[in-house]
Design a protein around this motif. Structure first.
Motif, PDB file in Angstrom:
ATOM      1  N   LYS A 169       0.846  -1.210   0.000  1.00 26.35           N
ATOM      2  CA  LYS A 169       0.000   0.000   0.000  1.00 26.35           C
ATOM      3  C   LYS A 169       0.881   1.260   0.000  1.00 26.35           C
ATOM      4  N   SER A 170       1.965   1.241   0.754  1.00 31.05           N
ATOM      5  CA  SER A 170       2.880   2.394   0.752  1.00 31.05           C
ATOM      6  C   SER A 170       3.450   2.630  -0.638  1.00 31.05           C
ATOM      7  N   ALA A 172       2.103   1.701  -3.483  1.00 36.32           N
ATOM      8  CA  ALA A 172       1.008   2.167  -4.351  1.00 36.32           C
ATOM      9  C   ALA A 172       0.798   3.672  -4.172  1.00 36.32           C
ATOM     10  N   LEU A 173       0.750   4.114  -2.919  1.00 39.76           N
ATOM     11  CA  LEU A 173       0.487   5.531  -2.644  1.00 39.76           C
ATOM     12  C   LEU A 173       1.673   6.402  -3.063  1.00 39.76           C
ATOM     13  N   TYR A 174       2.876   5.900  -2.819  1.00 43.03           N
ATOM     14  CA  TYR A 174       4.069   6.660  -3.192  1.00 43.03           C
ATOM     15  C   TYR A 174       4.101   6.898  -4.706  1.00 43.03           C
ATOM     16  N   ALA A 176       1.662   6.780  -6.844  1.00 47.67           N
ATOM     17  CA  ALA A 176       0.567   7.665  -7.255  1.00 47.67           C
ATOM     18  C   ALA A 176       0.920   9.121  -6.934  1.00 47.67           C
ATOM     19  N   SER A 177       1.485   9.342  -5.749  1.00 45.19           N
ATOM     20  CA  SER A 177       1.789  10.726  -5.345  1.00 45.19           C
ATOM     21  C   SER A 177       2.897  11.341  -6.191  1.00 45.19           C
ATOM     22  N   ARG A 183       1.328   0.688 -10.619  1.00 48.08           N
ATOM     23  CA  ARG A 183       0.377   0.202  -9.623  1.00 48.08           C
ATOM     24  C   ARG A 183       1.056  -0.870  -8.767  1.00 48.08           C
ATOM     25  N   ASN A 185      -0.070  -3.945  -5.874  1.00 47.76           N
ATOM     26  CA  ASN A 185      -1.135  -4.642  -5.142  1.00 47.76           C
ATOM     27  C   ASN A 185      -0.570  -5.903  -4.486  1.00 47.76           C
ATOM     28  N   THR A 245      -5.150  -0.118  -7.490  1.00 48.11           N
ATOM     29  CA  THR A 245      -3.841  -0.051  -6.838  1.00 48.11           C
ATOM     30  C   THR A 245      -4.033  -0.016  -5.327  1.00 48.11           C
ATOM     31  N   GLY A 246      -3.103  -0.670  -4.630  1.00 49.05           N
ATOM     32  CA  GLY A 246      -3.155  -0.691  -3.159  1.00 49.05           C
ATOM     33  C   GLY A 246      -4.155  -1.676  -2.582  1.00 49.05           C
TER      34      GLY A 246
END
Ligand code: NAD
Length: 265
Positions: A169-170, A172-174, A176-177, A183, A185, A245-246
């Motif tokens: 999840k980290s 995925a978020l990284y 995206a940011s 992606r 998962n 994603t995530g």
């Protein structure tokens, strides 16, 4: 239908079980595949089975220098990396390991399991991001049902798999940011019949009873197959999951849907 046509993939732990089934399915669906493992003989056999669209590279997922070299080789052979499946993992049972409960598990064993399962995924994600951040891609991390519930007699395994769940999840978020088109998962299998189970199932007359005991609380009342996990990985690897994603995707015969819990991975 070729669902990952023209994409290039790297699968860790691809000499056996879920990794092998994943490499075969990705290749069948049109991807070029780097089959990687510490088991050279069986890894090479998988790559040979796949033919010209695959090659084998020895990769111990704990080895950062090998990650650099193998990803560079994927770039040279395939023109870049689109799909990374961080699958290699050990449970910590069998030769060389002691008890795995929280009271008596040795620090050495604890670290050895985390080194393969967690450090290996950390390194894979890091090198995968660097390789994919411009062209985009999909990272699939193989966690476990054991990353979601406690496992009293396999604590290092359960801890490492829980960390993979969160790290995915980290990542995925990284990505995206940062605006990276990557992606990430996690997949959470449970009771999949692969060589990983052999130390627990053993051989001889009690084997069938032990198999039945392990799945008695699984709603679908059977072990899953490596191919059934590979299908989930294929979905997350392909563009069919472009808006996903995530997430954590359970392949567990329904076991996490209820409260009954059987031991095992
Ligand atoms: P497996 O034992 O059949 O295959 C694991 C592969 O990983 C082997 O080929 C092995 O050589 C390789 N490997 C071990 N250490 C390595 C290292 N340091 N570097 C690179 N490769 C290494 O097991 P499997 O059941 O196919 O497991 C695959 C993944 O699925 C693992 O991460 C496992 O934890 C996970 N998983 C399996 C189950 C299950 O029931 N089989 C359930 C949940 C999660």
């Amino acid at each position: 239908m070729a669902r990952v046509l023209g994409k290039s993939a790297l699968v860790t732990g691809a000499a056996s079980g879920i990794g092998r089934a994943t490499a075969i399915l990705l290749a069948r669906e049109g991807a070029s595949v780097a089959v990687t493992d510490v088991d050279v003989e069986r890894g090479q056999a998988v790559a040979e089975e796949l033919g010209a669209s695959a090659f084998f590279a020895e990769l111990d997922v704990r080895d950062e220098q090998r990650w650099t070299a193998v990803i560079a080789e994927v770039g040279e052979r395939f023109g870049g990396l689109d799909i990374l499946v961080n699958n290699a993992g050990i449970i910590g049972f069998g030769p060389g390991f002691g008890t795995q409960d929280p009271e008596t598990c040795s620090l050495r064993d604890w670290r050895a399991v985390h080194e393969v399962n967690l450090d290996g995924v950390f390194l894979g994600c890091q090198h995968g991001i660097r390789a994919m951040r411009q062209r985009g891609g999909s990272i699939v991390n193989i966690s476990s049902r054991s990353g979601i519930v406690g496992i009293p007699f396999a604590v290092a395994y359960a801890s490492s798999k829980a960390a993979i769940r969160n790290h995915s999840k980290s990542v995925a978020l990284y990505c995206a940011s940062k605006g990276y088109p990557i992606r990430c998962n996690s997949v959470h299998p449970a009771a999949i019949m692969t060589p990983m189970w052999e130390p627990l199932l053993g051989s001889g007359p009690g084997r069938e009873e032990r198999i039945a005991a392990f799945v008695k609380d699984t709603p679908l009342k059977r072990f899953g197959t490596a191919e059934e996990v590979a299908s989930a990985v294929l979905f997350l690897a392909s563009d069919e999951s472009a808006y996903t994603t995530g997430i954590e995707l359970s392949i567990d015969g329904g076991v996490l849907a209820g409260s009954a819990a059987s031991p095992g991975s």
